[in-house]
Design a protein around this motif. Structure first.
Motif, PDB file in Angstrom:
ATOM      1  N   CYS A 214       0.852  -1.184   0.000  1.00 42.66           N
ATOM      2  CA  CYS A 214       0.000   0.000   0.000  1.00 42.66           C
ATOM      3  C   CYS A 214       0.890   1.236   0.000  1.00 42.66           C
ATOM      4  O   CYS A 214       1.570   1.522   0.984  1.00 42.66           O
ATOM      5  N   ALA A 215       0.894   1.956  -1.116  1.00 42.46           N
ATOM      6  CA  ALA A 215       1.690   3.181  -1.251  1.00 42.46           C
ATOM      7  C   ALA A 215       0.785   4.403  -1.388  1.00 42.46           C
ATOM      8  O   ALA A 215       1.194   5.432  -1.937  1.00 42.46           O
ATOM      9  N   ILE A 216      -0.451   4.284  -0.898  1.00 35.43           N
ATOM     10  CA  ILE A 216      -1.366   5.432  -0.910  1.00 35.43           C
ATOM     11  C   ILE A 216      -0.872   6.443   0.127  1.00 35.43           C
ATOM     12  O   ILE A 216      -0.701   6.086   1.296  1.00 35.43           O
ATOM     13  N   PRO A 217      -0.624   7.699  -0.264  1.00 37.41           N
ATOM     14  CA  PRO A 217      -0.143   8.676   0.722  1.00 37.41           C
ATOM     15  C   PRO A 217      -1.223   8.956   1.768  1.00 37.41           C
ATOM     16  O   PRO A 217      -2.351   9.278   1.425  1.00 37.41           O
ATOM     17  N   PRO A 218      -0.899   8.812   3.042  1.00 37.80           N
ATOM     18  CA  PRO A 218      -1.873   9.142   4.076  1.00 37.80           C
ATOM     19  C   PRO A 218      -2.146  10.643   4.093  1.00 37.80           C
ATOM     20  O   PRO A 218      -1.219  11.451   4.088  1.00 37.80           O
ATOM     21  N   ARG A 219      -3.406  11.012   4.094  1.00 34.81           N
ATOM     22  CA  ARG A 219      -3.768  12.429   4.122  1.00 34.81           C
ATOM     23  C   ARG A 219      -3.915  12.894   5.564  1.00 34.81           C
ATOM     24  O   ARG A 219      -4.049  12.097   6.484  1.00 34.81           O
ATOM     25  N   SER A 220      -3.930  14.202   5.719  1.00 40.06           N
ATOM     26  CA  SER A 220      -4.038  14.755   7.074  1.00 40.06           C
ATOM     27  C   SER A 220      -5.442  14.606   7.632  1.00 40.06           C
ATOM     28  O   SER A 220      -5.641  14.581   8.830  1.00 40.06           O
ATOM     29  N   ARG A 221      -6.447  14.523   6.732  1.00 43.79           N
ATOM     30  CA  ARG A 221      -7.819  14.391   7.210  1.00 43.79           C
ATOM     31  C   ARG A 221      -8.497  13.218   6.508  1.00 43.79           C
ATOM     32  O   ARG A 221      -8.745  13.258   5.315  1.00 43.79           O
ATOM     33  N   SER A 222      -8.792  12.187   7.280  1.00 45.40           N
ATOM     34  CA  SER A 222      -9.344  10.972   6.680  1.00 45.40           C
ATOM     35  C   SER A 222     -10.712  11.208   6.059  1.00 45.40           C
ATOM     36  O   SER A 222     -11.125  10.493   5.159  1.00 45.40           O
ATOM     37  N   SER A 223     -11.435  12.228   6.530  1.00 41.44           N
ATOM     38  CA  SER A 223     -12.752  12.497   5.960  1.00 41.44           C
ATOM     39  C   SER A 223     -12.641  12.883   4.497  1.00 41.44           C
ATOM     40  O   SER A 223     -13.549  12.639   3.701  1.00 41.44           O
ATOM     41  N   GLU A 224     -11.497  13.494   4.116  1.00 41.16           N
ATOM     42  CA  GLU A 224     -11.309  13.891   2.720  1.00 41.16           C
ATOM     43  C   GLU A 224     -10.803  12.732   1.877  1.00 41.16           C
ATOM     44  O   GLU A 224     -11.162  12.586   0.731  1.00 41.16           O
ATOM     45  N   SER A 225      -9.953  11.917   2.442  1.00 42.36           N
ATOM     46  CA  SER A 225      -9.299  10.898   1.626  1.00 42.36           C
ATOM     47  C   SER A 225      -9.896   9.513   1.781  1.00 42.36           C
ATOM     48  O   SER A 225      -9.628   8.638   0.972  1.00 42.36           O
ATOM     49  N   ASN A 226     -10.693   9.289   2.849  1.00 41.72           N
ATOM     50  CA  ASN A 226     -11.249   7.964   3.104  1.00 41.72           C
ATOM     51  C   ASN A 226     -10.130   6.932   3.226  1.00 41.72           C
ATOM     52  O   ASN A 226     -10.266   5.774   2.831  1.00 41.72           O
ATOM     53  N   TYR A 227      -9.014   7.390   3.776  1.00 41.05           N
ATOM     54  CA  TYR A 227      -7.782   6.591   3.776  1.00 41.05           C
ATOM     55  C   TYR A 227      -7.942   5.267   4.511  1.00 41.05           C
ATOM     56  O   TYR A 227      -7.613   4.195   3.988  1.00 41.05           O
ATOM     57  N   LEU A 228      -8.450   5.307   5.728  1.00 45.90           N
ATOM     58  CA  LEU A 228      -8.553   4.081   6.525  1.00 45.90           C
ATOM     59  C   LEU A 228      -9.540   3.093   5.915  1.00 45.90           C
ATOM     60  O   LEU A 228      -9.298   1.882   5.898  1.00 45.90           O
ATOM     61  N   ALA A 229     -10.650   3.619   5.388  1.00 43.34           N
ATOM     62  CA  ALA A 229     -11.634   2.735   4.755  1.00 43.34           C
ATOM     63  C   ALA A 229     -11.056   2.091   3.502  1.00 43.34           C
ATOM     64  O   ALA A 229     -11.297   0.903   3.224  1.00 43.34           O
ATOM     65  N   THR A 230     -10.291   2.850   2.747  1.00 46.06           N
ATOM     66  CA  THR A 230      -9.645   2.313   1.550  1.00 46.06           C
ATOM     67  C   THR A 230      -8.635   1.240   1.919  1.00 46.06           C
ATOM     68  O   THR A 230      -8.560   0.180   1.285  1.00 46.06           O
ATOM     69  N   LEU A 231      -7.857   1.508   2.962  1.00 51.44           N
ATOM     70  CA  LEU A 231      -6.871   0.532   3.422  1.00 51.44           C
ATOM     71  C   LEU A 231      -7.549  -0.751   3.897  1.00 51.44           C
ATOM     72  O   LEU A 231      -7.110  -1.861   3.565  1.00 51.44           O
ATOM     73  N   GLN A 232      -8.634  -0.607   4.662  1.00 50.60           N
ATOM     74  CA  GLN A 232      -9.360  -1.782   5.144  1.00 50.60           C
ATOM     75  C   GLN A 232      -9.899  -2.603   3.976  1.00 50.60           C
ATOM     76  O   GLN A 232      -9.802  -3.846   3.973  1.00 50.60           O
ATOM     77  N   ALA A 233     -10.437  -1.918   2.969  1.00 50.75           N
ATOM     78  CA  ALA A 233     -10.947  -2.627   1.787  1.00 50.75           C
ATOM     79  C   ALA A 233      -9.812  -3.338   1.059  1.00 50.75           C
ATOM     80  O   ALA A 233      -9.989  -4.455   0.551  1.00 50.75           O
ATOM     81  N   GLY A 234      -8.648  -2.702   1.010  1.00 51.07           N
ATOM     82  CA  GLY A 234      -7.498  -3.329   0.378  1.00 51.07           C
ATOM     83  C   GLY A 234      -7.058  -4.585   1.106  1.00 51.07           C
ATOM     84  O   GLY A 234      -6.750  -5.610   0.486  1.00 51.07           O
ATOM     85  N   LEU A 235      -7.057  -4.523   2.435  1.00 52.86           N
ATOM     86  CA  LEU A 235      -6.688  -5.700   3.229  1.00 52.86           C
ATOM     87  C   LEU A 235      -7.669  -6.852   3.012  1.00 52.86           C
ATOM     88  O   LEU A 235      -7.265  -8.010   2.898  1.00 52.86           O
TER      89      LEU A 235
END
Length: 256
Positions: free
Chosen positions: A68-89
């Motif tokens: 996973c090389a998705i850059p973590p954003r400062s605000r997860s509400s904008e990037s949906n980072y954790l949800a995307t990571l969970q879906a990837g896992l």
């Protein structure tokens, strides 16, 4: 850089992820690298995105290594980072992945001066720290591994360009923690090659830690640009130790 199971899925084929995909292809790996669009510039690109609450993807490699090389954003509400990571896992598990590496950040460590390594206890004091820590825990709890990357430099990311003429809020006497793109890619392959014996977390940070005033002066001079100014000149050493990964026969090669 040879691994017997030569398949790789890279979540987030951006600045770092695309370079990783291209290196894997150069080594004759089967590669799929994701981005959010359906438009594909390279044959290895695949879509991986949320449409509302639904994951849309065409990732199909089974028994591959995942990064996973998705850059973590400062605000997860904008990037949906954790949800995307969970879906990837979850998708990686469905496709019987060989192992999962998260490219995290040394931003998970405290902002205070000090020497930090992989044994440092993380006490989150900001939303960004918390997001990074939560992402790492998701991956570690799924049996994956974490690489905490320092500030990234390399093609298209020359410090002599992005700080030129700016006023920086940090101290001119604070040291830098940086790493070159190609060293990060080599570190990823090194962990894959030594998966069973590798630790769960590694810092990837060049051992050179010049002070910012000297470092940015040199980089701006190389580009013919005006160096930055600083709001203060307090001496400070926030040093992230990136030496542990060298136990895997990895060596930092590219100067920062």
């Amino acid at each position: 850089m040879t691994v017997s199971d030569n398949k790789m899925v890279v979540l987030g084929a951006g600045w770092l992820g695309q370079a990783l995909c291209l290196k894997a292809k150069e080594l004759a790996w089967q590669v799929q690298g994701t981005h959010r669009s359906r438009e594909h510039e390279h044959d290895f690109q695949r879509q991986f995105a949320f449409a509302g609450d639904e994951l849309v993807h065409d990732v199909s490699l089974e028994e591959a290594w995942w990064v996973c090389a998705i850059p973590p954003r400062s605000r997860s509400s904008e990037s949906n980072y954790l949800a995307t990571l969970q879906a990837g896992l979850e998708l990686a598990k469905q496709l019987n992945c060989k192992g999962f590496i998260l490219c995290s950040s040394t931003g998970v460590y405290p902002a205070d001066n000090g020497h930090y390594d992989e044994s440092t206890i993380i006490n989150c004091q900001s939303a960004r720290q918390q997001q990074l820590f939560d992402a790492e825990q998701l991956v570690l709890s799924a049996g994956g591994k974490v690489l905490r990357l320092a500030g990234l430099v390399g093609p298209g990311r020359d410090p002599g360009k992005f700080v030129a003429g700016k006023e920086l809020s940090s101290s001119s006497q604070q040291v830098v923690n940086m790493v070159q793109q190609q060293d990060v890619i080599a570190a990823i392959f090194s962990v894959l090659e030594n998966w069973s014996s590798a630790s769960s977390i590694y810092n990837v940070v060049n051992p050179a830690h010049p002070i910012k005033a000297d470092y940015y002066q040199q980089k701006c001079t190389e580009q013919g640009n005006q160096p930055p100014t600083f709001t203060n000149h307090d001496k400070g050493e926030r040093i992230i130790d990136g030496s542990a990964i060298e136990s895997l026969s990895f060596r930092y090669q590219a100067p920062i």
